[in-house]
Design an enzyme around this catalytic site. Structure first.
Site, PDB file in Angstrom:
ATOM      1  N   THR A  20       0.861  -1.271  -0.028  1.00  0.00           N
ATOM      2  CA  THR A  20      -0.225   0.050  -0.082  1.00  0.00           C
ATOM      3  C   THR A  20       0.916   1.295  -0.001  1.00  0.00           C
ATOM      4  OG1 THR A  20      -1.688  -1.148   1.355  1.00  0.00           O
ATOM      5  CG2 THR A  20      -1.747   1.260   1.232  1.00  0.00           C
ATOM      6  N   THR A  63       0.149  -0.388   6.639  1.00  0.00           N
ATOM      7  CA  THR A  63       0.386  -1.375   5.731  1.00  0.00           C
ATOM      8  C   THR A  63       0.539  -2.504   6.111  1.00  0.00           C
ATOM      9  OG1 THR A  63       1.642  -1.856   3.556  1.00  0.00           O
ATOM     10  CG2 THR A  63       2.937  -0.865   5.357  1.00  0.00           C
ATOM     11  N   VAL A  75     -12.600  -6.446   0.409  1.00  0.00           N
ATOM     12  CA  VAL A  75     -11.890  -4.946   0.628  1.00  0.00           C
ATOM     13  C   VAL A  75     -11.291  -5.139   1.939  1.00  0.00           C
ATOM     14  CG1 VAL A  75     -12.640  -2.845   1.418  1.00  0.00           C
ATOM     15  CG2 VAL A  75     -13.963  -3.878  -0.576  1.00  0.00           C
ATOM     16  N   GLY A 119      -3.913  -6.466   5.750  1.00  0.00           N
ATOM     17  CA  GLY A 119      -5.130  -5.781   6.152  1.00  0.00           C
ATOM     18  C   GLY A 119      -6.408  -6.490   6.565  1.00  0.00           C
TER      19      GLY A 119
HETATM   20  N1  ASP Z   1      -2.979  -3.313   3.841  1.00  0.00           N
HETATM   21  C1  ASP Z   1      -3.329  -3.660   2.324  1.00  0.00           C
HETATM   22  C2  ASP Z   1      -4.329  -4.632   2.140  1.00  0.00           C
HETATM   23  O1  ASP Z   1      -4.481  -5.748   3.089  1.00  0.00           O
HETATM   24  C3  ASP Z   1      -2.002  -4.381   1.595  1.00  0.00           C
HETATM   25  C4  ASP Z   1      -0.760  -4.118   2.113  1.00  0.00           C
HETATM   26  O2  ASP Z   1      -0.436  -2.877   2.615  1.00  0.00           O
HETATM   27  O3  ASP Z   1       0.205  -4.883   2.172  1.00  0.00           O
HETATM   28  O4  ASP Z   1      -5.315  -4.435   1.433  1.00  0.00           O
END
Ligand code: ASP
Length: 334
Positions: free
Chosen positions: A199, A250, A228, A253
């Site tokens: 992210t 990040t 989502v 999620g």
């Molecule tokens: N947080 C993001 C998600 O799970 C992915 C990431 O930041 O690595 O959608």
């Protein structure tokens, strides 16, 4: 502008004296205490991961020229969304059926207003669609095909988010007969094997003293269609409090959103905790609950003090970059 049955628009509520002027005498007597003045601070932009320096280089001249933190965060994230990177924006991380879908959110400190899109399809600048949700509607989150239809109403062009790289990644994965790992047991008390997610998050303070935060992602590789993640959830992927500071997250999620880590970190700072300690305490909360995931957070107070923390990512260096008038600094998160 839409109004509710009292005749008061949502925007009028955020409009300070103008909003109060729209209230009748009885309602006006419920006027909240005058907030204490917020120190203006010196402009900065913070952006996560290796995208940081490039995104900050887009945002800094705007900030230095007196631009709004809202425009700066949008421009910095647009830059990353259009890089053609596999993890953020167009051309990245397909889902289980080979389609790239995007999650993004933007939150504006002065009004505590937010807009977000989840599982957005066929529109490249997800953060810009999120901004339209914030500025043009009373809603905070619009998802899926309806988010695409909303974007079209707002004048965005539809185009495929699939790239040669994302198609190849999905073809290789499908040819091996792989299945999505999203049906695996929860990563509690054991090492998470989750790979394939990223992210971008940006936070800016402008010369007028206004804070803005935003984030954008493709989410998680080979996710179940319709998934989502944390990024478009206020307080999970990103959060700002105009009086305190902001945070971006990040990582996995699906787990991180259960802890509202960016809200948590900002609230810890509100209570007086320093940014680095707030970041560490927030990430520790997730680990203490038994989750073994990859995840990170970057936080910054409105005076420019910042900090970061991570869990997992033994072989993946998480970092964020902060640009001020003194230049850009990349901060590795231990
Ligand atoms: N947080 C993001 C998600 O799970 C992915 C990431 O930041 O690595 O959608």
């Amino acid at each position: 502008m839409a109004t509710d049955d009292t005749g008061i628009s949502r925007r009028a509520f955020g409009a300070g004296a103008a909003g109060l002027a729209a209230l009748g005498p009885a309602q006006a007597s419920a006027k909240p205490a005058k907030p204490s003045p917020i120190p203006t601070g010196k402009p900065f932009i913070l952006t996560t991961w290796d995208f940081g320096a490039g995104a900050n280089a887009i945002g800094w001249p705007m900030l230095a020229g007196g631009g709004s933190a809202l425009d700066v965060v949008e421009a910095a994230i647009n830059h990353v969304e259009l890089l053609g990177d596999y993890w953020v924006g167009a051309g990245g991380v397909p889902n289980e059926v080979g389609e790239t879908t995007l999650d993004a959110m933007i939150m504006w400190g002065p009004t505590h207003d937010a807009g977000a899109v989840g599982c957005l399809k066929r529109v490249k600048k997800a953060i810009s669609v999120a901004r339209k949700v914030m500025e043009e509607t009373q809603h905070s989150l619009i998802v899926g095909d309806d988010a695409t239809r909303f974007a079209a109403r707002m004048g965005f062009t539809e185009s495929s988010l699939t790239s040669v790289v994302s198609q190849q990644a999905w073809d290789n994965w499908a040819a091996k007969g792989e299945k999505t790992n999203a049906f695996d047991p929860e990563p509690i008390g054991k090492d998470s094997k989750l790979v394939g997610h990223d992210t971008v998050g940006s936070i800016a303070l402008d010369a007028a003293g206004n804070l803005c935060v935003g984030c954008s992602t493709n989410g998680r590789e080979f996710k179940i269609p319709g998934r989502v993640g944390d990024s478009p959830i206020v307080g999970a992927g990103a959060y700002v409090d105009q009086a305190v500071g902001a945070a971006v997250a990040t990582g996995n999620g699906d787990v991180m959103m259960r802890f509202l880590p960016t809200y948590h970190a900002v609230e810890l700072m509100r209570g007086g905790m320093a940014p680095q300690a707030a970041a560490e305490a927030t990430i520790k909360r997730i680990a203490d609950a038994g989750y073994s995931i990859d995840g990170g957070i970057a936080v910054i107070r409105r005076d420019g003090m910042h900090g970061g923390a991570k869990t997992g990512w033994a072989d993946t260096p998480f970092s964020y970059s902060v640009q001020t008038a003194a230049g850009n600094v990349k901060v590795p998160v231990a």
